[in-house]
Scaffold this motif. Sequence first.
Motif, PDB file in Angstrom:
ATOM      1  N   ALA A 129    -110.413  78.450  -7.295  1.00 10.49           N
ATOM      2  CA  ALA A 129    -109.579  78.963  -8.332  1.00 10.49           C
ATOM      3  C   ALA A 129    -108.292  79.776  -7.710  1.00 10.49           C
ATOM      4  CB  ALA A 129    -110.216  80.134  -9.481  1.00 10.49           C
ATOM      5  N   CYS A 130    -108.549  80.596  -6.674  1.00  6.37           N
ATOM      6  CA  CYS A 130    -107.565  81.052  -5.781  1.00  6.37           C
ATOM      7  C   CYS A 130    -106.621  80.011  -5.142  1.00  6.37           C
ATOM      8  CB  CYS A 130    -108.246  82.123  -4.840  1.00  6.37           C
ATOM      9  SG  CYS A 130    -109.058  83.456  -5.469  1.00  6.37           S
ATOM     10  N   LEU A 131    -107.239  78.943  -4.743  1.00  5.14           N
ATOM     11  CA  LEU A 131    -106.330  78.247  -3.866  1.00  5.14           C
ATOM     12  C   LEU A 131    -105.582  77.481  -4.952  1.00  5.14           C
ATOM     13  CD1 LEU A 131    -105.713  76.308  -1.579  1.00  5.14           C
ATOM     14  CD2 LEU A 131    -107.564  74.777  -2.337  1.00  5.14           C
ATOM     15  N   ILE A 132    -105.904  76.958  -6.041  1.00  3.87           N
ATOM     16  CA  ILE A 132    -105.179  76.584  -7.340  1.00  3.87           C
ATOM     17  C   ILE A 132    -104.004  77.466  -7.685  1.00  3.87           C
ATOM     18  CG2 ILE A 132    -105.065  75.836  -9.714  1.00  3.87           C
ATOM     19  CD1 ILE A 132    -107.891  74.589  -9.322  1.00  3.87           C
ATOM     20  N   LEU A 133    -104.353  78.829  -7.923  1.00  6.69           N
ATOM     21  CA  LEU A 133    -103.550  79.848  -8.500  1.00  6.69           C
ATOM     22  C   LEU A 133    -102.268  80.043  -7.493  1.00  6.69           C
ATOM     23  CD1 LEU A 133    -106.052  81.888 -10.469  1.00  6.69           C
ATOM     24  CD2 LEU A 133    -104.195  80.674 -11.375  1.00  6.69           C
ATOM     25  N   CYS A 134    -102.709  80.077  -6.134  1.00  5.68           N
ATOM     26  CA  CYS A 134    -101.577  80.665  -5.208  1.00  5.68           C
ATOM     27  C   CYS A 134    -100.792  79.565  -5.104  1.00  5.68           C
ATOM     28  CB  CYS A 134    -102.522  80.953  -3.874  1.00  5.68           C
ATOM     29  SG  CYS A 134    -102.547  79.479  -2.605  1.00  5.68           S
ATOM     30  N   THR A 135    -101.120  78.109  -5.182  1.00 11.95           N
ATOM     31  CA  THR A 135     -99.951  77.171  -5.349  1.00 11.95           C
ATOM     32  C   THR A 135     -99.291  76.789  -6.639  1.00 11.95           C
ATOM     33  OG1 THR A 135    -101.451  75.321  -5.836  1.00 11.95           O
ATOM     34  CG2 THR A 135    -101.221  76.258  -3.430  1.00 11.95           C
ATOM     35  N   SER A 136     -99.797  77.684  -7.653  1.00  7.27           N
ATOM     36  CA  SER A 136     -99.178  77.328  -8.963  1.00  7.27           C
ATOM     37  C   SER A 136     -97.824  78.298  -9.208  1.00  7.27           C
ATOM     38  CB  SER A 136    -100.240  77.904 -10.064  1.00  7.27           C
ATOM     39  OG  SER A 136    -100.456  79.410  -9.979  1.00  7.27           O
ATOM     40  N   THR A 137     -97.120  77.609 -10.141  1.00  9.34           N
ATOM     41  CA  THR A 137     -95.719  78.407 -10.562  1.00  9.34           C
ATOM     42  C   THR A 137     -95.936  78.561 -11.989  1.00  9.34           C
ATOM     43  OG1 THR A 137     -94.860  76.324 -10.973  1.00  9.34           O
ATOM     44  CG2 THR A 137     -94.535  77.173  -8.811  1.00  9.34           C
ATOM     45  N   GLU A 138     -96.558  77.932 -12.940  1.00  8.27           N
ATOM     46  CA  GLU A 138     -96.824  78.300 -14.211  1.00  8.27           C
ATOM     47  C   GLU A 138     -98.225  77.898 -14.670  1.00  8.27           C
ATOM     48  OE1 GLU A 138     -94.920  75.002 -17.037  1.00  8.27           O
ATOM     49  OE2 GLU A 138     -93.517  75.190 -15.367  1.00  8.27           O
ATOM     50  N   LYS A 139     -98.727  78.194 -15.930  1.00 11.41           N
ATOM     51  CA  LYS A 139     -99.995  77.796 -16.445  1.00 11.41           C
ATOM     52  C   LYS A 139    -100.317  76.253 -16.222  1.00 11.41           C
ATOM     53  CE  LYS A 139    -103.243  78.920 -19.854  1.00 11.41           C
ATOM     54  NZ  LYS A 139    -103.450  79.575 -21.495  1.00 11.41           N
ATOM     55  N   GLY A 140    -101.280  76.055 -15.818  1.00 16.56           N
ATOM     56  CA  GLY A 140    -101.830  74.564 -15.684  1.00 16.56           C
ATOM     57  C   GLY A 140    -101.163  73.741 -14.359  1.00 16.56           C
ATOM     58  N   LYS A 141    -100.005  74.250 -13.776  1.00 18.55           N
ATOM     59  CA  LYS A 141     -99.448  73.412 -12.784  1.00 18.55           C
ATOM     60  C   LYS A 141     -99.642  73.976 -11.232  1.00 18.55           C
ATOM     61  CE  LYS A 141     -95.940  71.396 -15.779  1.00 18.55           C
ATOM     62  NZ  LYS A 141     -94.234  71.347 -15.924  1.00 18.55           N
ATOM     63  N   PHE A 142    -100.112  73.157 -10.649  1.00 24.79           N
ATOM     64  CA  PHE A 142    -100.148  73.446  -9.112  1.00 24.79           C
ATOM     65  C   PHE A 142    -100.185  72.561  -8.077  1.00 24.79           C
ATOM     66  CE2 PHE A 142    -104.351  71.821 -10.695  1.00 24.79           C
ATOM     67  CZ  PHE A 142    -105.036  71.018  -9.693  1.00 24.79           C
ATOM     68  N   ASN A 143    -100.198  73.106  -6.833  1.00 26.27           N
ATOM     69  CA  ASN A 143     -99.652  71.952  -5.773  1.00 26.27           C
ATOM     70  C   ASN A 143    -100.748  71.913  -4.524  1.00 26.27           C
ATOM     71  OD1 ASN A 143     -97.917  69.886  -4.791  1.00 26.27           O
ATOM     72  ND2 ASN A 143     -96.818  71.446  -3.634  1.00 26.27           N
TER      73      ASN A 143
END
Length: 541
Positions: A129-143
């Motif tokens: 979850a942390c990995l996803i959130l650290c690359t996210s720029t808005e809700k539901g989008k990550f890199n």
Amino acid sequence: MKFEEKLKKRQYSQLWQEYCGFLDLDIDSYMNIQNRLMQEQISLWSKCELGRKMLAGKQPPKTIEEFREMVPLTTYGDYADFLLQKKGDMLPDEPVIWIQTTWECGKHPIKVAPYTSSMLDTYRNNIIACLILCTSTEKGKFNARETDKFLYALAPLPYATGLMPLALNEEISIEFLPPVKDAMQMTFSERNKKGFKMGLKKGIDIFFGLGSVAYYVSLSVSTLGKGSSGKSSLMSISPKILTRFLIAKYLCKKENRDLKPKDLFKLKGFMCAGTDNRCYKDDLEELWGVRPMELFAGTEPSIIGTETWTRNGMYFFPDACFYEFIPEAEMLRTFEEEGYKPATYLMNEVIPGQKYELVISVLKGGAFVRYRVGDVYECVGLESREEGTRIPRFIYIDRIPTIIDIAGFTRISEHSIQNVIELSGLPIENWVAVKEYRQNRPLMHIYVEMKEGQILNTAVSREILKEHLTIYFKYVDSDYQDLKKILGMDPLEITILKCGTFSFYEKSTSKKLRRINPQPYDVMELLKIDKKDFKLMGRRG
């Protein structure tokens, strides 16, 4: 199906919901998860030898309310006999790994914490979850992608930070710089240098480290290409980064500034942990072009919370620990009144603007119950329109007032300072130590009063005291030594007060100073007394 396989199939919405869905909970749903898991933990804990010992012959509690009434708040000393001998069969569930950290310098070398299989499963899900959130720029989008290069500036096993690469590698083939198997054979400094050198060759997509260490590592970029050794290091840079380097050097010269990491690397994500991160986050954002996302983590509680794409406060994972909160006033009273039992509140009872000491009960078969972690947080909101959340949000403040932690490296207590003073043989009569900040960097300021007849009021004398005490701090605490060796920090400052200042303070105020982090107004009063001819005032009185 593993995280990586779902990534390759571009199941991004499903992954977000699976790992970050806790952000959609309202407080009632959040508490339902907390209560269900805590009820399971109470059942496990009450049946094991550790639980029976703490219950001292009482009937096991049937409800969470009974549990909170019957079981006192605990500290590591309540578990030491079981855990330091690694008596896993006496715990709620069999540990599969033991994690280690410093206990208290100069008094207790280490403490260890058991992790069960279920705890590790929860840890793995939450670190993803942390990995996803650290690359996210808005809700539901990550890199986050399986090809990412991960610069990892944290300690390997047996420290808790060593769990992260192992947990992630079970789900995704991210490349860690340096590789975990190599990092375990290196010193802290060697790992950071090697990882950064590899980053120059392969690129860096994600960076995770203590805020203080990340800042120190980042500054080394400005020396790239300077001197004979610096020029030879350019030979190992990838063509892509070398091109960026040459363009950046031209721009830096034109703009009359140093080279920064953001000139060479385009980070997708940046995570930081530890204390004093607020001192470094602005500078790190300026250096890397990405604002670090702060995590909540510790040896005993594991990873318990994270910021999101807004970087505006952290949320606690509902399945890692059961959380209780001691309000600041109650916490301070426990340090002043021996045996005082403070009130605790649950997640659905916290108030925005209030500071709390965190109390945890580790779920999924963990050993620690109603455990005072030693960290203080402030609730900054019960919901967020920007993030669409309806659960409390927190910022990390610091360790509890009886501990001085500098940049995530030290745990200095009253005992450790007194031990250092006694070992040094210096004629110090009285002292107080305060964590302060200068130019937005943490330091430990010790205000000392010398014994009668010792004339030590010059700047030279302050430097002599500082030099002597520093030697003994390094002797009793290797982590303190690392502040200078790894971060180049000299965190000690000394102020010498007149003989009699402390006794006059106690007579005039009718109270005894807390030796570690007394209230700011108490320190101000000491300094005022130091400037007065208080002996003459006493005679007149």
